[in-house]
Design an enzyme around this catalytic site. Structure first.
Site, PDB file in Angstrom:
ATOM      1  N   GLY A   1      -5.675  -5.710   3.096  1.00  0.00           N
ATOM      2  CA  GLY A   1      -5.194  -4.375   2.779  1.00  0.00           C
ATOM      3  C   GLY A   1      -5.465  -3.409   3.908  1.00  0.00           C
ATOM      4  N   ARG A   2      -6.355  -2.483   3.670  1.00  0.00           N
ATOM      5  CA  ARG A   2      -6.591  -1.415   4.636  1.00  0.00           C
ATOM      6  C   ARG A   2      -7.138  -1.892   5.971  1.00  0.00           C
ATOM      7  NH1 ARG A   2      -5.462   0.183   0.156  1.00  0.00           N
ATOM      8  NH2 ARG A   2      -4.712   2.283  -0.275  1.00  0.00           N
TER       9      ARG A   2
ATOM     10  N   GLN B   1       7.561  -5.331  -4.070  1.00  0.00           N
ATOM     11  CA  GLN B   1       6.679  -5.152  -5.218  1.00  0.00           C
ATOM     12  C   GLN B   1       7.279  -4.131  -6.176  1.00  0.00           C
ATOM     13  OE1 GLN B   1       2.788  -2.988  -5.577  1.00  0.00           O
ATOM     14  NE2 GLN B   1       1.981  -5.043  -5.960  1.00  0.00           N
TER      15      GLN B   1
ATOM     16  N   MET C   1       0.847  -1.198   0.000  1.00  0.00           N
ATOM     17  CA  MET C   1       0.000   0.000   0.000  1.00  0.00           C
ATOM     18  C   MET C   1       0.880   1.244   0.000  1.00  0.00           C
ATOM     19  SD  MET C   1      -3.055  -1.175   2.633  1.00  0.00           S
ATOM     20  CE  MET C   1      -1.986  -2.061   3.788  1.00  0.00           C
ATOM     21  N   MET C   2       0.738   2.040  -1.045  1.00  0.00           N
ATOM     22  CA  MET C   2       1.558   3.230  -1.199  1.00  0.00           C
ATOM     23  C   MET C   2       1.376   4.169  -0.014  1.00  0.00           C
ATOM     24  SD  MET C   2       3.416   2.919  -3.845  1.00  0.00           S
ATOM     25  CE  MET C   2       4.037   4.603  -3.977  1.00  0.00           C
TER      26      MET C   2
ATOM     27  N   ASN D   1      -7.620 -10.943  -2.632  1.00  0.00           N
ATOM     28  CA  ASN D   1      -7.492  -9.628  -2.009  1.00  0.00           C
ATOM     29  C   ASN D   1      -8.744  -8.826  -2.343  1.00  0.00           C
ATOM     30  OD1 ASN D   1      -5.874  -6.628  -2.978  1.00  0.00           O
ATOM     31  ND2 ASN D   1      -6.186  -7.218  -0.857  1.00  0.00           N
ATOM     32  N   GLY D   2      -9.139  -7.951  -1.397  1.00  0.00           N
ATOM     33  CA  GLY D   2     -10.240  -7.047  -1.687  1.00  0.00           C
ATOM     34  C   GLY D   2     -11.419  -7.189  -0.748  1.00  0.00           C
ATOM     35  N   GLY D   3     -11.632  -6.167   0.086  1.00  0.00           N
ATOM     36  CA  GLY D   3     -12.829  -6.101   0.908  1.00  0.00           C
ATOM     37  C   GLY D   3     -12.889  -7.082   2.054  1.00  0.00           C
TER      38      GLY D   3
ATOM     39  N   CYS E   1      -2.609  -1.666  -9.981  1.00  0.00           N
ATOM     40  CA  CYS E   1      -2.851  -0.278  -9.578  1.00  0.00           C
ATOM     41  C   CYS E   1      -3.439   0.521 -10.732  1.00  0.00           C
ATOM     42  CB  CYS E   1      -1.547   0.362  -9.103  1.00  0.00           C
ATOM     43  SG  CYS E   1      -1.759   2.082  -8.566  1.00  0.00           S
TER      44      CYS E   1
END
Length: 332
Positions: free
Chosen positions: A237-238, A74, A22-23, A215-217, A104
């Protein structure tokens, strides 16, 4: 030191649980903190462009600590030769895996001809992967979307996967949303396109030898366990960033790891924080990653507020984090 904190040499071969690149978030300070919470999770760097390493000579971007392993670098790029050179630099720096960003959707990334727009050029991605695999002995993996723009059927993802397999990819991380390359911001691309977990499940069924990570949610222990019933791994992720204690709960649920206390984790950050301060790192660069440690607990707001209001002040040190911990206890 408890076993949950001291076990910082996890098995490097598993992709069962990982924390997404994550940037501006998953820098070396964040990764050190996450490793204290999760002895086994695979950690990923922020995306580093191959040009920054090869043409820009920004080798400082490869800095990491031994405690972070297993840790993956990455890369972003689309030039096979340049990516091969960057992968060599990453492997020489000690990274356990080189991951190629094909997910991305930001305008800046698209302008460099990498990220999600490469879903339109699977043959080029295959050439990039082959070049990197020929250059390094560590695993070369790909992180992609289920599609982009009007590529909204399984056939596109299936074709992309077949080319990745031909290129030698053994691990594919799939963000279970497609990306809109125009009209949506990166944040909107994480929220608006609908999730399609079944498409990722189907991919695993049809390519059983491929290690498929979703990945995702994904935001809870129960959701992770549901996905692991059908797939090889889950990438958070977040959710892991905003509620890092989720990583500790997952270690407990998946491996029976004893849960340390949050206070204990904070105490074990002290040597790292003080070493970073001694080398000239401002406290705010480390402390910003700790804001979610008490998420969901009484006093969490006081903890965050104390750090947010004080970390930017000149000369501030470890004592601020102790004050934040005390503020949390008093507000509970």
């Amino acid at each position: 030191m408890t076993p949950a904190i001291s076990r910082i040499q996890p098995v490097a071969s598993s992709w069962q649980l990982s924390v997404a690149p994550m940037m501006d978030w998953t820098d070396r300070h964040c990764r050190y903190f996450h490793r204290l919470l999760s002895p086994r999770a695979r950690l990923y760097t922020e995306m580093v462009t191959s040009a920054a390493l090869v043409r820009g000579g920004q080798l400082r971007l490869l800095e990491h600590s031994q405690q972070e392993h297993p840790v993956a670098l990455q890369l972003g790029g689309s030039d096979p030769g340049e990516l091969a050179q960057a992968a060599c630099l990453g492997a020489a720096a000690g990274y356990d895996e080189i991951n190629l960003n094909v997910g991305c959707p930001s305008d800046r990334v698209q302008s460099g001809r990498f990220g999600a727009c490469l879903m339109y050029e699977p043959a080029l991605v295959g050439d990039c992967v082959k070049a990197m695999r020929d250059a390094v002995s560590v695993p070369v993996t790909v992180k992609c979307r289920i599609g982009v723009d009007d590529q909204d059927d399984y056939a596109g993802l299936q074709h992309f996967t077949e080319i990745m397999l031909d290129a030698g990819v053994e691990v594919l991380v799939v963000h279970a949303r497609k990306a809109w390359l125009k009209g949506l911001s990166p944040k909107e691309n994480r929220e608006i396109p609908p999730l399609d977990y079944e498409r990722v499940y189907r991919l695993k069924r049809e390519f059983p030898a491929l290690v498929v990570v979703i990945n995702g949610g994904i935001t809870s222990v129960a959701e992770v366990q549901t996905h692991l019933a059908q797939l090889d791994g889950v990438m958070l992720g977040r959710a892991a960033y905003h509620d890092p204690w989720l990583l500790a709960r997952l270690e407990h649920a998946l491996h029976g790891e004893a849960l340390p206390s949050r206070d204990e984790v904070l105490r074990h950050m002290r040597p790292y924080v003080e070493a970073e301060l001694a080398r000239g790192t401002a406290l705010k660069h480390v402390s910003r990653h700790l804001l979610g440690l008490y998420q969901g607990e009484p006093g969490a707001r006081a903890f965050r507020r104390t750090i947010s209001e004080g970390a930017h002040l000149p000369g501030v040190g470890w004592n601020l984090l102790e004050q934040a911990q005390k503020s949390c206890l008093l507000a509970a």
